[in-house]
Design a protein around this motif. Structure first.
Motif, mmCIF file in Angstrom:
data_model
loop_
_atom_site.group_PDB
_atom_site.id
_atom_site.type_symbol
_atom_site.label_atom_id
_atom_site.label_comp_id
_atom_site.label_asym_id
_atom_site.label_seq_id
_atom_site.Cartn_x
_atom_site.Cartn_y
_atom_site.Cartn_z
ATOM 1 N N GLY A 199 0.793 -1.231 0.000
ATOM 2 C CA GLY A 199 0.000 0.000 0.000
ATOM 3 C C GLY A 199 0.818 1.270 0.000
ATOM 4 N N ILE A 200 2.163 1.125 -0.095
ATOM 5 C CA ILE A 200 3.056 2.288 -0.029
ATOM 6 C C ILE A 200 3.838 2.426 -1.331
ATOM 7 C CG2 ILE A 200 5.171 3.164 1.086
ATOM 8 C CD1 ILE A 200 2.731 3.532 2.837
ATOM 9 N N VAL A 201 4.025 3.659 -1.791
ATOM 10 C CA VAL A 201 5.013 3.957 -2.834
ATOM 11 C C VAL A 201 6.045 4.895 -2.226
ATOM 12 C CG1 VAL A 201 3.424 3.656 -4.777
ATOM 13 C CG2 VAL A 201 3.665 5.930 -3.719
ATOM 14 N N GLY A 202 7.247 4.882 -2.800
ATOM 15 C CA GLY A 202 8.268 5.747 -2.225
ATOM 16 C C GLY A 202 9.499 5.820 -3.093
ATOM 17 N N SER A 203 10.450 6.635 -2.626
ATOM 18 C CA SER A 203 11.721 6.769 -3.323
ATOM 19 C C SER A 203 12.780 7.210 -2.317
ATOM 20 C CB SER A 203 11.597 7.790 -4.459
ATOM 21 O OG SER A 203 12.747 7.783 -5.277
ATOM 22 N N MET A 204 14.032 6.838 -2.600
ATOM 23 C CA MET A 204 15.136 7.184 -1.700
ATOM 24 C C MET A 204 16.318 7.681 -2.513
ATOM 25 S SD MET A 204 15.052 4.131 1.160
ATOM 26 C CE MET A 204 15.205 2.752 0.043
ATOM 27 N N THR A 205 17.118 8.546 -1.879
ATOM 28 C CA THR A 205 18.331 9.032 -2.525
ATOM 29 C C THR A 205 19.397 9.302 -1.475
ATOM 30 O OG1 THR A 205 19.224 10.682 -4.063
ATOM 31 C CG2 THR A 205 17.657 11.479 -2.434
ATOM 32 N N HIS A 206 20.658 9.170 -1.879
ATOM 33 C CA HIS A 206 21.765 9.552 -0.992
ATOM 34 C C HIS A 206 22.905 10.101 -1.823
ATOM 35 C CE1 HIS A 206 21.906 5.268 -1.918
ATOM 36 N NE2 HIS A 206 21.170 4.950 -0.865
ATOM 37 N N CYS A 207 23.535 11.143 -1.288
ATOM 38 C CA CYS A 207 24.764 11.665 -1.880
ATOM 39 C C CYS A 207 25.576 12.231 -0.722
ATOM 40 C CB CYS A 207 24.470 12.735 -2.943
ATOM 41 S SG CYS A 207 23.830 14.282 -2.301
ATOM 42 N N ALA A 208 26.777 12.727 -0.989
ATOM 43 C CA ALA A 208 27.622 13.235 0.085
ATOM 44 C C ALA A 208 26.864 14.283 0.900
ATOM 45 C CB ALA A 208 28.878 13.850 -0.520
ATOM 46 N N GLY A 209 26.702 14.029 2.182
ATOM 47 C CA GLY A 209 26.066 15.006 3.070
ATOM 48 C C GLY A 209 24.556 15.036 3.037
ATOM 49 N N PHE A 210 23.939 14.110 2.349
ATOM 50 C CA PHE A 210 22.463 14.124 2.294
ATOM 51 C C PHE A 210 21.908 12.727 2.089
ATOM 52 C CE2 PHE A 210 18.279 14.633 0.334
ATOM 53 C CZ PHE A 210 17.708 15.597 1.152
ATOM 54 N N ARG A 211 20.854 12.421 2.835
ATOM 55 C CA ARG A 211 20.066 11.201 2.619
ATOM 56 C C ARG A 211 18.604 11.614 2.692
ATOM 57 N NH1 ARG A 211 24.813 9.865 2.527
ATOM 58 N NH2 ARG A 211 26.041 8.733 4.065
ATOM 59 N N GLY A 212 17.783 11.130 1.774
ATOM 60 C CA GLY A 212 16.391 11.539 1.786
ATOM 61 C C GLY A 212 15.462 10.433 1.346
ATOM 62 N N SER A 213 14.264 10.450 1.938
ATOM 63 C CA SER A 213 13.270 9.443 1.611
ATOM 64 C C SER A 213 11.906 10.104 1.513
ATOM 65 C CB SER A 213 13.256 8.361 2.691
ATOM 66 O OG SER A 213 12.269 7.407 2.399
ATOM 67 N N ALA A 214 11.093 9.613 0.591
ATOM 68 C CA ALA A 214 9.739 10.137 0.410
ATOM 69 C C ALA A 214 8.793 8.963 0.248
ATOM 70 C CB ALA A 214 9.685 11.035 -0.817
ATOM 71 N N VAL A 215 7.667 9.004 0.964
ATOM 72 C CA VAL A 215 6.691 7.908 0.885
ATOM 73 C C VAL A 215 5.278 8.483 0.837
ATOM 74 C CG1 VAL A 215 8.177 6.261 2.110
ATOM 75 C CG2 VAL A 215 6.529 7.625 3.397
ATOM 76 N N ALA A 216 4.365 7.675 0.312
ATOM 77 C CA ALA A 216 2.948 8.065 0.275
ATOM 78 C C ALA A 216 2.117 6.800 0.149
ATOM 79 C CB ALA A 216 2.671 8.997 -0.907
ATOM 80 N N TRP A 217 0.829 6.943 0.407
ATOM 81 C CA TRP A 217 -0.086 5.823 0.170
ATOM 82 C C TRP A 217 -0.285 5.657 -1.333
ATOM 83 C CZ3 TRP A 217 -0.841 2.670 3.975
ATOM 84 C CH2 TRP A 217 -0.869 3.125 5.285
#
Ligand SMILES: CC(C)(COP(=O)(O)OP(=O)(O)OC[C@H]1O[C@@H](n2cnc3c(N)ncnc32)[C@H](O)[C@@H]1OP(=O)(O)O)[C@@H](O)C(=O)NCCC(=O)NCCS
Length: 211
Positions: A80-98
């Motif tokens: 039931g979840i969609v999402g995406s992730m990214t990482h680079c020097a000095g940053f990590r991020g994640s986004a999710v939604a129904w």
């Protein structure tokens, strides 16, 4: 604190980002198995971005669960979840939604500097290179184009389930913080295009798509 990701992915997408790697974050055994032989850099980014993802999922009321790379590296999200992730020097991020509210998410972060020599020619179409001669200073347009293409791929893949080469989408970057992508090779049932947002701030270029 509302972060950079909330500027490019507003509700109903939930975002969590990190600028360092907090100690003591535990992985699920299935995740540990994926990075058992990974170098420290990979272990850190893999662990922290999942810490971010679980914090984002918690905001949706979803219990912590393993997020293991699946088909062609695409992360396996809870039902039931969609999402995406990214990482680079000095940053990590994640986004999710129904998935009832959002079909797919693509998210990419890059250091806000020019691409290494030769990369632009490898990832951009000739008409995209022509369009990069922009007036606005302070934005590494070549890096932004690269990042937006990676966001396109991350949004594309969970829908189309096939690789998309850099040349298969034509992107148009707006000076207003938006971009559009036309998928030139879309087949039946595949997305023909995407719209997204970008930001260049705090030494980072971030691009994002919510379908
Ligand atoms: C997969 C790819 C987009 C990742 O981008 P990157 O800048 O190297 O790395 P990022 O840190 O931003 O993102 C890595 C995350 O992408 C996600 N990812 C990997 N493969 C993916 C896929 N097939 N679909 C969706 N997301 C994927 C994963 O969550 C991964 O993190 P994890 O390994 O910790 O789980 C890139 O390596 C790639 O293969 N690009 C070629 C295809 C492409 O970009 N085409 C452009 C079409 S216009």
């Amino acid at each position: 604190m509302s972060g950079l990701l909330s500027l490019v992915l507003p509700a109903p997408v939930v975002t969590v980002e990190a600028y360092d790697d907090p100690p003591g974050v535990l992985l699920f055994p299935a995740e540990e198995a994926v990075i058992a032989r990974a170098v420290d850099k990979r272990r850190r980014e893999f662990t922290t971005v999942r810490h971010c993802a679980r914090a984002a999922l918690a905001q949706l009321g979803v219990a912590a669960a393993p997020i293991v790379p699946g088909e062609r590296g695409a992360p396996g999200w809870p039902a039931g979840i969609v999402g995406s992730m990214t990482h680079c020097a000095g940053f990590r991020g994640s986004a999710v939604a129904w998935s009832s509210e959002v079909t797919a998410i693509g998210l990419d972060a890059e250091p806000a500097g020019p691409l290494p020599d030769g990369v632009l020619e490898a990832v951009a179409r000739p008409e995209e290179i022509l369009a990069l001669d922009r007036a606005a200073r302070g934005v590494p347009w070549d890096r932004l184009l690269f990042s937006a293409k990676e966001s396109v791929y991350k949004a594309w893949f969970p829908i189309a389930h096939r690789f998309l080469d850099f040349s298969e989408a034509r992107l148009d970057l707006g000076a207003d913080g938006t971009f559009t992508a036309v998928v030139l090779t879309a087949g039946p049932g595949e997305p023909t295009g995407f719209t997204g947002r970008w930001i260049c701030k705090d030494g980072l270029v971030i691009t994002a798509i919510a379908v």
